[in-house]
Design a protein around this motif. Structure first.
Motif, short mmCIF file in Angstrom:
data_model
loop_
_atom_site.label_atom_id
_atom_site.label_comp_id
_atom_site.label_asym_id
_atom_site.label_seq_id
_atom_site.Cartn_x
_atom_site.Cartn_y
_atom_site.Cartn_z
N HIS A 129 1.10 -1.47 0.25
CA HIS A 129 -0.06 -0.13 0.08
C HIS A 129 0.94 1.67 -0.12
O HIS A 129 2.38 0.97 -0.01
CB HIS A 129 -1.43 0.25 0.89
CG HIS A 129 -0.80 -0.23 2.26
ND1 HIS A 129 0.12 1.26 2.87
CD2 HIS A 129 -0.21 -0.58 3.72
CE1 HIS A 129 0.93 1.22 4.39
NE2 HIS A 129 0.52 0.07 4.51
N PRO A 130 0.49 2.83 -0.65
CA PRO A 130 1.08 3.83 -0.85
C PRO A 130 1.91 4.17 0.92
O PRO A 130 3.10 4.57 0.31
CB PRO A 130 0.34 4.69 -1.48
CG PRO A 130 -0.58 3.74 -2.03
CD PRO A 130 -1.19 2.69 -1.35
N GLY A 167 0.38 -9.70 -9.40
CA GLY A 167 -0.66 -8.81 -8.72
C GLY A 167 -1.35 -8.89 -7.97
O GLY A 167 -2.30 -7.58 -7.56
N PHE A 168 -1.00 -9.54 -6.75
CA PHE A 168 -1.05 -8.93 -5.62
C PHE A 168 -1.13 -7.30 -4.37
O PHE A 168 -1.42 -6.40 -4.33
CB PHE A 168 -1.05 -9.84 -3.88
CG PHE A 168 -1.76 -11.10 -4.50
CD1 PHE A 168 -3.55 -11.55 -5.05
CD2 PHE A 168 -0.86 -12.94 -4.37
CE1 PHE A 168 -3.20 -12.54 -5.16
CE2 PHE A 168 -1.14 -13.45 -4.52
CZ PHE A 168 -3.30 -14.03 -4.54
N ASP A 169 1.00 -7.34 -5.15
CA ASP A 169 1.63 -6.14 -4.73
C ASP A 169 -0.10 -5.04 -5.57
O ASP A 169 0.06 -3.39 -5.70
CB ASP A 169 2.54 -6.02 -5.36
CG ASP A 169 2.98 -6.96 -4.63
OD1 ASP A 169 2.27 -6.93 -2.89
OD2 ASP A 169 5.01 -6.97 -4.53
N LEU A 170 0.19 -4.96 -7.17
CA LEU A 170 -0.03 -4.11 -7.73
C LEU A 170 -1.89 -4.18 -7.48
O LEU A 170 -1.94 -2.63 -7.32
CB LEU A 170 -0.13 -4.39 -9.42
CG LEU A 170 0.95 -4.73 -10.04
CD1 LEU A 170 0.60 -5.50 -11.73
CD2 LEU A 170 2.41 -3.81 -9.40
N ALA A 171 -2.35 -4.61 -7.26
CA ALA A 171 -3.92 -4.55 -5.94
C ALA A 171 -3.21 -3.24 -5.40
O ALA A 171 -4.50 -2.67 -5.00
CB ALA A 171 -4.26 -6.12 -6.41
N HIS A 172 -2.31 -4.01 -4.35
CA HIS A 172 -2.18 -3.48 -2.98
C HIS A 172 -2.08 -2.16 -3.17
O HIS A 172 -2.27 -1.19 -2.59
CB HIS A 172 -1.07 -4.18 -2.11
CG HIS A 172 -1.85 -4.53 -0.36
ND1 HIS A 172 -2.31 -3.88 0.43
CD2 HIS A 172 -1.12 -4.93 0.05
CE1 HIS A 172 -2.70 -3.84 1.12
NE2 HIS A 172 -1.84 -4.95 1.90
N ALA A 173 -1.09 -1.67 -4.47
CA ALA A 173 -0.93 -0.30 -4.14
C ALA A 173 -1.78 0.55 -5.32
O ALA A 173 -1.47 1.99 -4.93
CB ALA A 173 1.12 -0.23 -5.62
N THR A 174 -2.87 0.37 -4.98
CA THR A 174 -3.78 0.77 -6.23
C THR A 174 -5.47 0.87 -5.55
O THR A 174 -6.05 1.36 -6.38
CB THR A 174 -3.71 0.61 -7.78
OG1 THR A 174 -3.72 -0.28 -8.02
CG2 THR A 174 -2.57 1.24 -8.26
N LEU A 175 -5.62 -0.42 -5.15
CA LEU A 175 -6.47 -0.86 -4.25
C LEU A 175 -7.23 0.56 -2.86
O LEU A 175 -6.42 1.39 -2.32
CB LEU A 175 -6.71 -1.84 -3.31
CG LEU A 175 -6.97 -2.64 -4.55
CD1 LEU A 175 -7.26 -4.07 -3.04
CD2 LEU A 175 -8.64 -2.93 -5.19
N TYR A 176 -8.59 1.09 -3.41
CA TYR A 176 -9.26 2.01 -2.76
C TYR A 176 -8.67 2.00 -0.90
O TYR A 176 -8.44 2.75 -0.14
CB TYR A 176 -10.78 2.15 -2.06
CG TYR A 176 -11.11 3.64 -2.30
CD1 TYR A 176 -11.80 4.19 -2.81
CD2 TYR A 176 -11.77 2.91 -1.06
CE1 TYR A 176 -12.24 5.33 -1.76
CE2 TYR A 176 -12.29 3.92 -0.09
CZ TYR A 176 -12.97 5.35 -0.83
OH TYR A 176 -13.53 5.45 0.33
N THR A 177 -9.05 0.53 -0.77
CA THR A 177 -8.88 0.31 0.74
C THR A 177 -7.07 1.06 1.02
O THR A 177 -6.93 0.43 2.70
CB THR A 177 -9.22 -1.21 1.14
OG1 THR A 177 -8.89 -1.46 0.22
CG2 THR A 177 -10.56 -0.74 1.33
N ARG A 190 -11.34 3.67 9.34
CA ARG A 190 -10.82 3.24 8.47
C ARG A 190 -11.81 1.77 7.83
O ARG A 190 -11.75 2.10 7.28
CB ARG A 190 -9.32 3.07 8.18
CG ARG A 190 -8.24 4.31 7.94
CD ARG A 190 -8.85 5.26 6.29
NE ARG A 190 -9.41 5.75 7.10
CZ ARG A 190 -10.07 6.52 5.84
NH1 ARG A 190 -9.91 6.30 4.65
NH2 ARG A 190 -11.65 7.09 6.27
N VAL A 191 -11.65 0.97 9.02
CA VAL A 191 -11.95 -0.49 9.06
C VAL A 191 -13.84 -0.13 8.75
O VAL A 191 -14.40 -0.65 8.34
CB VAL A 191 -11.76 -1.00 10.23
CG1 VAL A 191 -13.24 -2.15 11.00
CG2 VAL A 191 -10.04 -1.54 10.42
N ALA A 192 -14.50 1.14 9.52
CA ALA A 192 -15.76 1.07 10.01
C ALA A 192 -15.77 1.71 8.37
O ALA A 192 -16.97 1.10 7.69
CB ALA A 192 -15.83 1.84 10.35
#
Length: 364
Positions: free
Chosen positions: A199-200, A225-235, A325-327
């Motif tokens: 994540h960023p 692909g797991f890293d690419l997702a983690h870097a750009t997902l809204y969460t 964040r969790v909520a």
């Protein structure tokens, strides 16, 4: 005992007596992470990385070995901090500690720094894959997709007790069914060393614009692909206060395209896996949120061992941030948003056109 207390600092200082940093003052840093505390070693340019727990669920000694191996394996990429020493377990450091180079830099600013993040991830992903016997102690599952699915299912058991709105739980379970269906696909993408925590907020940008990945506790041999997702997902992009950003689908597709260019043909070959792995990474993140919601109120374990999410390890400010964040991520509007995002990315990832239509509506 919090690291900011004088007795704790004195005890840690004593544990450094036989090291090169014996005379360096210990300077507490902001409590910004659930897994580690950090102390600057004076003006030496080094810092202590002190585990609060093991997100991998390992016993303290095994965890320290795992984490030090993460830094060692990623070092040839040139985009991770140098590790100088692993400090053994002792009363002052019941989980040990690592001495790592302090990276001087600023937080990532998105979407402008996404190309730098993708270049650094590609530098890690291009590292040669060792023979199976040489992967240990890092995780190297035979089928990382099935392994990820099982990990998500393990966390998903907390959904029922996390007080979710019915719409949110239904949306999560719908995407979980999509993940399950993807497992039936016989093909798999190529495995590489990945960070599994991209994540960023885990990147620092130096004066030359280089992105340094500074958190390597969960590295493993799996799918980039797991890293690419983690870097750009809204969460992920809205997790850290300092790098908070909401990306639209065009920015997401552009980030993946930047990574593909860095990887060449091996990157393009993984294009049809971008969306399934993105969904899987989001499901891992959102089910972790449910797990934290349910388990974080428990008191700390009597012994420093394994995984634990007790709020008592963290500052009040950090706990308040994580709870917020969790909520938010477990709320119906955000779960709905993610389903819409996945739909908007289908065509773009299928043909590499680089166009998508979802807006970057901020749901804060």
């Amino acid at each position: 005992m919090p690291l900011t207390q004088p007795d704790a600092l004195l005890a840690i200082q004593a544990s450094l007596a036989d090291t090169s940093w014996a005379d360096e003052p210990l300077l507490p840093m902001e409590d910004s992470g659930l897994a580690h505390a950090h102390l600057r070693l004076g003006e030496s340019g080094w810092l202590l990385r002190i585990p609060k727990q093991s997100q991998m669920g390992l016993e303290p000694k095994a965890h320290l070995t795992y984490e030090s191996t993460c830094f060692a394996r990623a070092a040839p990429s040139g985009v991770t901090p140098t590790m100088a020493e692993s400090l053994p377990l002792c009363p002052a450091l019941p989980r040990g500690a690592l001495v790592v180079k302090a990276i001087e830099g600023r937080s990532a600013s998105l979407p402008g720094d996404l190309p730098a993040l993708m270049r650094s991830l590609a530098a890690i992903h291009r590292l040669p894959l060792p023979a199976s016997a040489e992967c240990v102690p890092l995780l190297a599952p035979r089928d990382p997709l099935v392994s990820m699915y099982r990990e998500v299912l393990d966390q998903a058991q907390y959904l029922a007790d996390a007080d979710l709105e019915p719409e949110a739980e239904q949306g999560i379970r719908h995407e979980l069914a999509q993940f399950s269906a993807s497992i039936e696909t016989p093909q798999r993408p190529a495995k590489r060393l990945i960070t599994f925590d991209a994540h960023p907020g885990n990147f620092l940008i130096d004066v030359d614009g280089k992105a340094w990945m500074v958190d390597l506790e969960k590295a493993r041999y799996s799918y980039p692909g797991f890293d690419l997702a983690h870097a750009t997902l809204y969460t992920s992009t809205t997790w850290d206060i300092n790098s908070h950003a909401v990306l639209d689908s065009d920015a997401i597709v552009a980030a993946y395209a930047a990574w593909e260019r860095e990887m060449g043909c091996t990157g393009r070959d993984q294009r049809h896996w971008h969306l399934p792995l993105r969904r899987a990474m989001w499901l891992w993140s959102v089910t972790w949120c449910a797990k934290w919601q349910v388990t974080s109120g428990a008191p700390p374990l009597s012994e420093a061992r394994g995984q634990e999410w007790s709020r008592q390890h963290n500052s009040e400010a950090l706990n308040a941030h994580v709870q917020d964040r969790v909520a938010h991520y477990l709320s119906p509007p955000v779960v709905r948003r993610m389903g819409e995002e996945f739909q908007s990315l289908v065509a773009a990832f299928a043909d590499g056109s680089g166009t998508a239509t979802q807006r970057s509506d901020d749901l804060e």
